[in-house]
Design an enzyme around this catalytic site. Structure first.
Site, mmCIF file in Angstrom:
data_model
loop_
_atom_site.group_PDB
_atom_site.id
_atom_site.type_symbol
_atom_site.label_atom_id
_atom_site.label_comp_id
_atom_site.label_asym_id
_atom_site.label_seq_id
_atom_site.Cartn_x
_atom_site.Cartn_y
_atom_site.Cartn_z
ATOM 1 N N HIS A 156 0.843 -0.954 0.173
ATOM 2 C CA HIS A 156 0.027 0.214 -0.024
ATOM 3 C C HIS A 156 0.823 1.135 -0.040
ATOM 4 O O HIS A 156 0.520 2.294 0.474
ATOM 5 C CB HIS A 156 -0.981 0.034 1.061
ATOM 6 N N SER A 277 14.961 21.074 -16.410
ATOM 7 C CA SER A 277 13.491 21.752 -16.991
ATOM 8 C C SER A 277 14.065 23.155 -17.711
ATOM 9 O O SER A 277 15.003 23.557 -17.179
ATOM 10 C CB SER A 277 13.125 21.917 -15.630
ATOM 11 N N LYS A 283 15.878 20.794 -11.395
ATOM 12 C CA LYS A 283 15.395 19.753 -11.922
ATOM 13 C C LYS A 283 16.121 18.810 -12.653
ATOM 14 O O LYS A 283 16.799 19.056 -13.415
ATOM 15 C CB LYS A 283 14.005 19.990 -12.404
ATOM 16 N N GLU A 290 9.368 7.855 -17.551
ATOM 17 C CA GLU A 290 8.023 8.404 -17.794
ATOM 18 C C GLU A 290 7.578 7.778 -18.988
ATOM 19 O O GLU A 290 6.543 7.580 -19.367
ATOM 20 C CB GLU A 290 7.990 9.832 -17.540
#
Ligand code: ARG
Length: 463
Positions: A156, A277, A283, A290
């Site tokens: 979980h 970025s 970043k 992804e």
């Protein structure tokens, strides 16, 4: 380019319809398979006396020339051709005259396209098996490297029990072994030659289907001519295997993305597989992971598209089936690309063992082991569970870990406990003791890796 079927019975197609009908944009990638299939077919026609030896020879030479010229770039595929089959036949006839017009004896484009597609996808399946095996090897190597790297194991997404990072990696390794199995199974089933099925009913010519099947590396001919031209199960099986493989990569990608976040900091991806970025200089984005996660959607889409195209189609060939290629090609291309980027991404990823260890130290993930120790000391499990729960609550109140709680507190909860408990609840002991088959103990992780090494040997023997 003039159509194979143009004549008194059929005059010119509307130009928009012509373009709509054409598959050359996507089936020209099967040029090699088409030519090799035709070579085997012509050789068989010659051997059976269906065409003369001279014609068979002229066809062979002509096709060899086309193959060489396509490879060198001296010949390019005509984008106005209806499909790759018409293009090759037209080019052959332009080169060798009447002999070229005899090539299509005892054959239809229906068995031809089914043949080309099986040959093309056979190679694709082999390449995907090799790429998956390369990823599997890397995952296994990194698992061995991290057979003792302690981290929290989650259920979980809540910290559950301590595990070693190698054990988690080996879970992905197991998925990849099954993926390889699925592609190999599909390949074995697909390796039957439909050539000689004709349009749908077979042919009156004395062809030798076993000979063309053997010449083209198949295990034998397909059994039923109607099935031979209308079966696309092999495309569906590959798309299905691809969808499951991508599902695995998407889960792995998701974890990598999560682990690379500042909140986790368990791993750091190499600059070669992250992007910056345009506005936030701090970043480092896990774009490759992804994209693999995102592309899973389109690979599922390819499977659904093809299942839907095939649903309810009457036998035998229908033009709907031309829609098979873009779906299965896209699926194969996408899987290959994802595997190609995933392997080096995992190989070059830095593992922050210290951060994993620190996360494992908090969260009371050794609570199960404390309860187990109380049981070993004679307390019934329910009582031990309760006492442990109270101790965890106490730790939370004081802001300490179980390891930091003094012995008196433990003895107050369970007088049977002694100093040895601290060794019992150390994370190292917790993982080392999980020696049950397939458990997280470092020893077990090394055994799992050895099994994968055997598996990989078997894969490379075949390929
Ligand atoms: N381009 C067609 C396809 O991809 C080749 C088979 C054509 N057969 C036919 N009967 N029109 O399916």
């Amino acid at each position: 380019m003039a159509k194979l079927w143009e004549g008194d019975l059929h005059s010119q197609l509307d130009s928009f319809a012509d373009n709509f009908n054409s598959s050359i944009r996507f089936d020209s990638r099967m040029a090699q398979e088409d030519i090799r299939g035709s070579m085997a077919h012509a050789a068989m026609l010659g051997a059976q006396g269906i065409i003369s030896a001279r014609d068979a020879d002229a066809i062979r030479k002509g096709l060899e020339g086309i193959l060489a010229d396509l490879a060198s770039g001296a010949l390019t595929v005509d984008p106005t051709a209806e499909d790759i089959h018409s293009f090759v036949e037209g080019e052959l006839t332009a080169r060798v005259g009447d002999a070229g017009k005899r090539l299509h004896t005892a054959r239809s484009r229906n068995d031809q396209v089914a043949l080309d597609l099986r040959m093309y996808l056979r190679t694709q399946a082999d390449e995907i098996v090799s790429l998956t095996a390369a990823l599997l090897k890397t995952v296994k190597d990194r698992a061995v490297e991290h057979a003792e790297t302690i981290m929290p194991g989650y259920t979980h997404l809540q910290r559950g029990q301590p595990i070693v990072f190698g054990h988690l990696l080996m879970a992905y390794a197991m998925m990849l072994t099954r993926d390889i199995g699925r592609f190999r199974d599909a390949r074995a089933r697909m390796n039957r030659s439909p050539l000689g099925s004709g349009a749908l009913a077979g042919t009156t010519y004395p062809i030798d289907r076993a000979a063309t099947a053997t010449a083209l590396g198949f295990d034998g001919p397909t059994v039923n001519s109607i099935d031979g031209v209308s079966d696309r199960d092999f495309c569906l099986e590959l798309c299905g295997a691809a969808a499951i493989l991508m599902m695995h990569l998407s889960r792995f990608a998701e974890e990598i993305i999560l682990w690379s976040s500042w909140e986790f900091r368990f791993v750091e991806l190499s600059d070669a597989y992250t992007t910056g970025s345009s506005i936030m200089p701090q970043k480092k984005n896990s774009d490759m992971a992804e994209l693999c996660r995102g592309k899973t959607g389109r690979v599922y889409g390819d499977l659904m598209a093809l299942l839907t195209v095939m649903k309810g189609l009457p036998l035998a060939y229908n033009k709907d089936m031309q829609e098979d290629k873009e779906a299965v090609f896209d699926s194969m291309d996408t899987v290959r690309a994802c595997l190609q980027v995933f392997e080096p991404m995992v190989r070059t990823m830095t593992v922050r063992a210290d951060n994993m260890r620190q996360a494992a130290a908090t969260g009371f993930i050794n609570a199960t082991d404390l309860a187990d120790y109380m049981v070993k000391k004679g307390l019934p499990f329910r009582d031990a569970y309760r006492a442990t729960g109270d101790l965890v609550a106490l730790c939370m109140k004081r802001g300490v870990t179980l390891e930091q709680l003094p012995l008196e507190e433990y003895r107050r909860a369970c007088p049977l406990l002694d100093e040895a408990l601290f060794d019992e609840i150390s994370l190292e002991t917790c993982v080392a003791r999980r020696l049950s088959q397939g458990g997280t103990a470092p020893e077990s992780v090394r055994e799992q890796a050895a099994l994968v090494e055997e598996f990989l040997k078997d894969v490379s023997d075949i390929h």
